[in-house]
Design a protein around this motif. Structure first.
Motif, PDB file in Angstrom:
ATOM      1  N   SER A  10       0.840  -1.186   0.000  1.00 49.15           N
ATOM      2  CA  SER A  10       0.000   0.000   0.000  1.00 49.15           C
ATOM      3  C   SER A  10       0.879   1.242   0.000  1.00 49.15           C
ATOM      4  N   ALA A  11       0.276   2.356  -0.412  1.00 51.63           N
ATOM      5  CA  ALA A  11       0.963   3.642  -0.440  1.00 51.63           C
ATOM      6  C   ALA A  11       0.307   4.561   0.569  1.00 51.63           C
ATOM      7  N   GLU A  12       1.116   5.410   1.211  1.00 55.67           N
ATOM      8  CA  GLU A  12       0.584   6.363   2.173  1.00 55.67           C
ATOM      9  C   GLU A  12       1.357   7.675   2.094  1.00 55.67           C
ATOM     10  N   VAL A  13       0.646   8.770   1.835  1.00 54.71           N
ATOM     11  CA  VAL A  13       1.236  10.088   1.995  1.00 54.71           C
ATOM     12  C   VAL A  13       1.181  10.351   3.494  1.00 54.71           C
ATOM     13  N   ALA A  14       2.334  10.279   4.140  1.00 54.51           N
ATOM     14  CA  ALA A  14       2.402  10.374   5.599  1.00 54.51           C
ATOM     15  C   ALA A  14       2.263  11.804   6.092  1.00 54.51           C
ATOM     16  N   SER A  15       2.903  12.760   5.388  1.00 53.06           N
ATOM     17  CA  SER A  15       2.809  14.163   5.799  1.00 53.06           C
ATOM     18  C   SER A  15       3.203  15.066   4.650  1.00 53.06           C
ATOM     19  N   VAL A  16       2.690  16.287   4.709  1.00 55.84           N
ATOM     20  CA  VAL A  16       3.089  17.345   3.782  1.00 55.84           C
ATOM     21  C   VAL A  16       3.386  18.564   4.646  1.00 55.84           C
ATOM     22  N   THR A  17       4.605  19.076   4.531  1.00 56.57           N
ATOM     23  CA  THR A  17       5.036  20.228   5.329  1.00 56.57           C
ATOM     24  C   THR A  17       5.730  21.233   4.424  1.00 56.57           C
ATOM     25  N   ASP A  18       5.917  22.437   4.945  1.00 56.39           N
ATOM     26  CA  ASP A  18       6.751  23.404   4.237  1.00 56.39           C
ATOM     27  C   ASP A  18       8.162  22.842   4.202  1.00 56.39           C
ATOM     28  N   ASP A  19       8.820  22.984   3.070  1.00 55.14           N
ATOM     29  CA  ASP A  19      10.180  22.471   2.909  1.00 55.14           C
ATOM     30  C   ASP A  19      11.148  23.477   3.499  1.00 55.14           C
ATOM     31  N   THR A  20      11.827  23.103   4.561  1.00 55.84           N
ATOM     32  CA  THR A  20      12.726  24.031   5.254  1.00 55.84           C
ATOM     33  C   THR A  20      14.171  23.932   4.776  1.00 55.84           C
ATOM     34  N   GLU A  21      14.422  23.153   3.752  1.00 52.43           N
ATOM     35  CA  GLU A  21      15.799  23.003   3.273  1.00 52.43           C
ATOM     36  C   GLU A  21      16.093  23.950   2.118  1.00 52.43           C
ATOM     37  N   GLY A  33       9.172  25.608  -0.888  1.00 50.98           N
ATOM     38  CA  GLY A  33       8.039  24.845  -1.402  1.00 50.98           C
ATOM     39  C   GLY A  33       7.534  23.865  -0.367  1.00 50.98           C
ATOM     40  N   LEU A  34       7.167  22.688  -0.840  1.00 52.89           N
ATOM     41  CA  LEU A  34       6.598  21.658   0.024  1.00 52.89           C
ATOM     42  C   LEU A  34       7.459  20.409   0.042  1.00 52.89           C
ATOM     43  N   LEU A  35       7.388  19.709   1.159  1.00 52.61           N
ATOM     44  CA  LEU A  35       8.022  18.408   1.298  1.00 52.61           C
ATOM     45  C   LEU A  35       6.920  17.389   1.549  1.00 52.61           C
ATOM     46  N   VAL A  36       6.800  16.431   0.649  1.00 54.44           N
ATOM     47  CA  VAL A  36       5.815  15.349   0.768  1.00 54.44           C
ATOM     48  C   VAL A  36       6.564  14.095   1.194  1.00 54.44           C
ATOM     49  N   ARG A  37       6.230  13.604   2.374  1.00 51.15           N
ATOM     50  CA  ARG A  37       6.843  12.355   2.856  1.00 51.15           C
ATOM     51  C   ARG A  37       5.829  11.236   2.676  1.00 51.15           C
ATOM     52  N   TYR A  38       6.282  10.154   2.075  1.00 51.86           N
ATOM     53  CA  TYR A  38       5.381   9.023   1.846  1.00 51.86           C
ATOM     54  C   TYR A  38       6.089   7.720   2.163  1.00 51.86           C
ATOM     55  N   ARG A  39       5.266   6.702   2.363  1.00 48.27           N
ATOM     56  CA  ARG A  39       5.848   5.391   2.635  1.00 48.27           C
ATOM     57  C   ARG A  39       5.156   4.322   1.805  1.00 48.27           C
ATOM     58  N   GLU A  40       5.916   3.272   1.574  1.00 50.10           N
ATOM     59  CA  GLU A  40       5.399   2.074   0.922  1.00 50.10           C
ATOM     60  C   GLU A  40       5.316   0.989   1.982  1.00 50.10           C
TER      61      GLU A  40
END
Length: 143
Positions: free
Chosen positions: A86-97, A101-108
């Motif tokens: 399964s796929a999961e978009v775990a979080s979306v945050t402002d990209d501080t690096e 823009g945005l940082l989308v963290r996901y897991r398989e």
């Protein structure tokens, strides 16, 4: 605690950035997509959303998204040879690096080792809507 220890703690705390995840809502999530390759997607317009949806599942009605205020991000994991993925978009945050823009963290998620899983081709995906932002979108696969 001495003055130098207090300064070290203050410096360490100053280096920590706290990211508040953006509010996201599921648009579509499941095990079967016509997108059979690994793909990270961003749609900021209705036209971009229509293209993604047509590739993903042209036989179902496209979920409504208000692109004046929202955008869609998501992941397609591509074809897998058994159930249990399964796929999961775990979080979306402002990209501080520095990418403004945005940082989308996901897991398989994978089937449990040693377990029994149906031998069927799946193509897991997860699409979410969130408040519209400009700038780059960076995806990061996490464990």
């Amino acid at each position: 605690m001495g003055a130098s220890a207090v300064r070290l703690v203050a410096l360490a705390l100053g280096a920590v950035t706290f990211q508040t995840p953006l509010v996201q809502r599921d648009v579509d999530r499941g095990d079967f997509s016509n997108v059979d390759d690994t793909r990270e997607v961003v749609a900021r317009t209705g036209a971009e959303w229509a293209t993604i949806w047509r590739q993903h599942t042209p036989d179902r009605p496209r979920p409504a998204v208000d692109f004046r205020h929202e955008m869609v991000v998501g992941v397609f994991l591509g074809s897998r040879n058994s159930a249990g993925f399964s796929a999961e978009v775990a979080s979306v945050t402002d990209d501080t690096e520095g990418a403004a823009g945005l940082l989308v963290r996901y897991r398989e998620k994978r089937p449990v080792g040693g377990g029994v899983a149906a031998q069927v081709i799946v193509s897991p995906f997860h699409l979410v809507a969130l408040p519209k932002r400009t700038g780059l979108v960076r995806f990061e696969k996490i464990d």
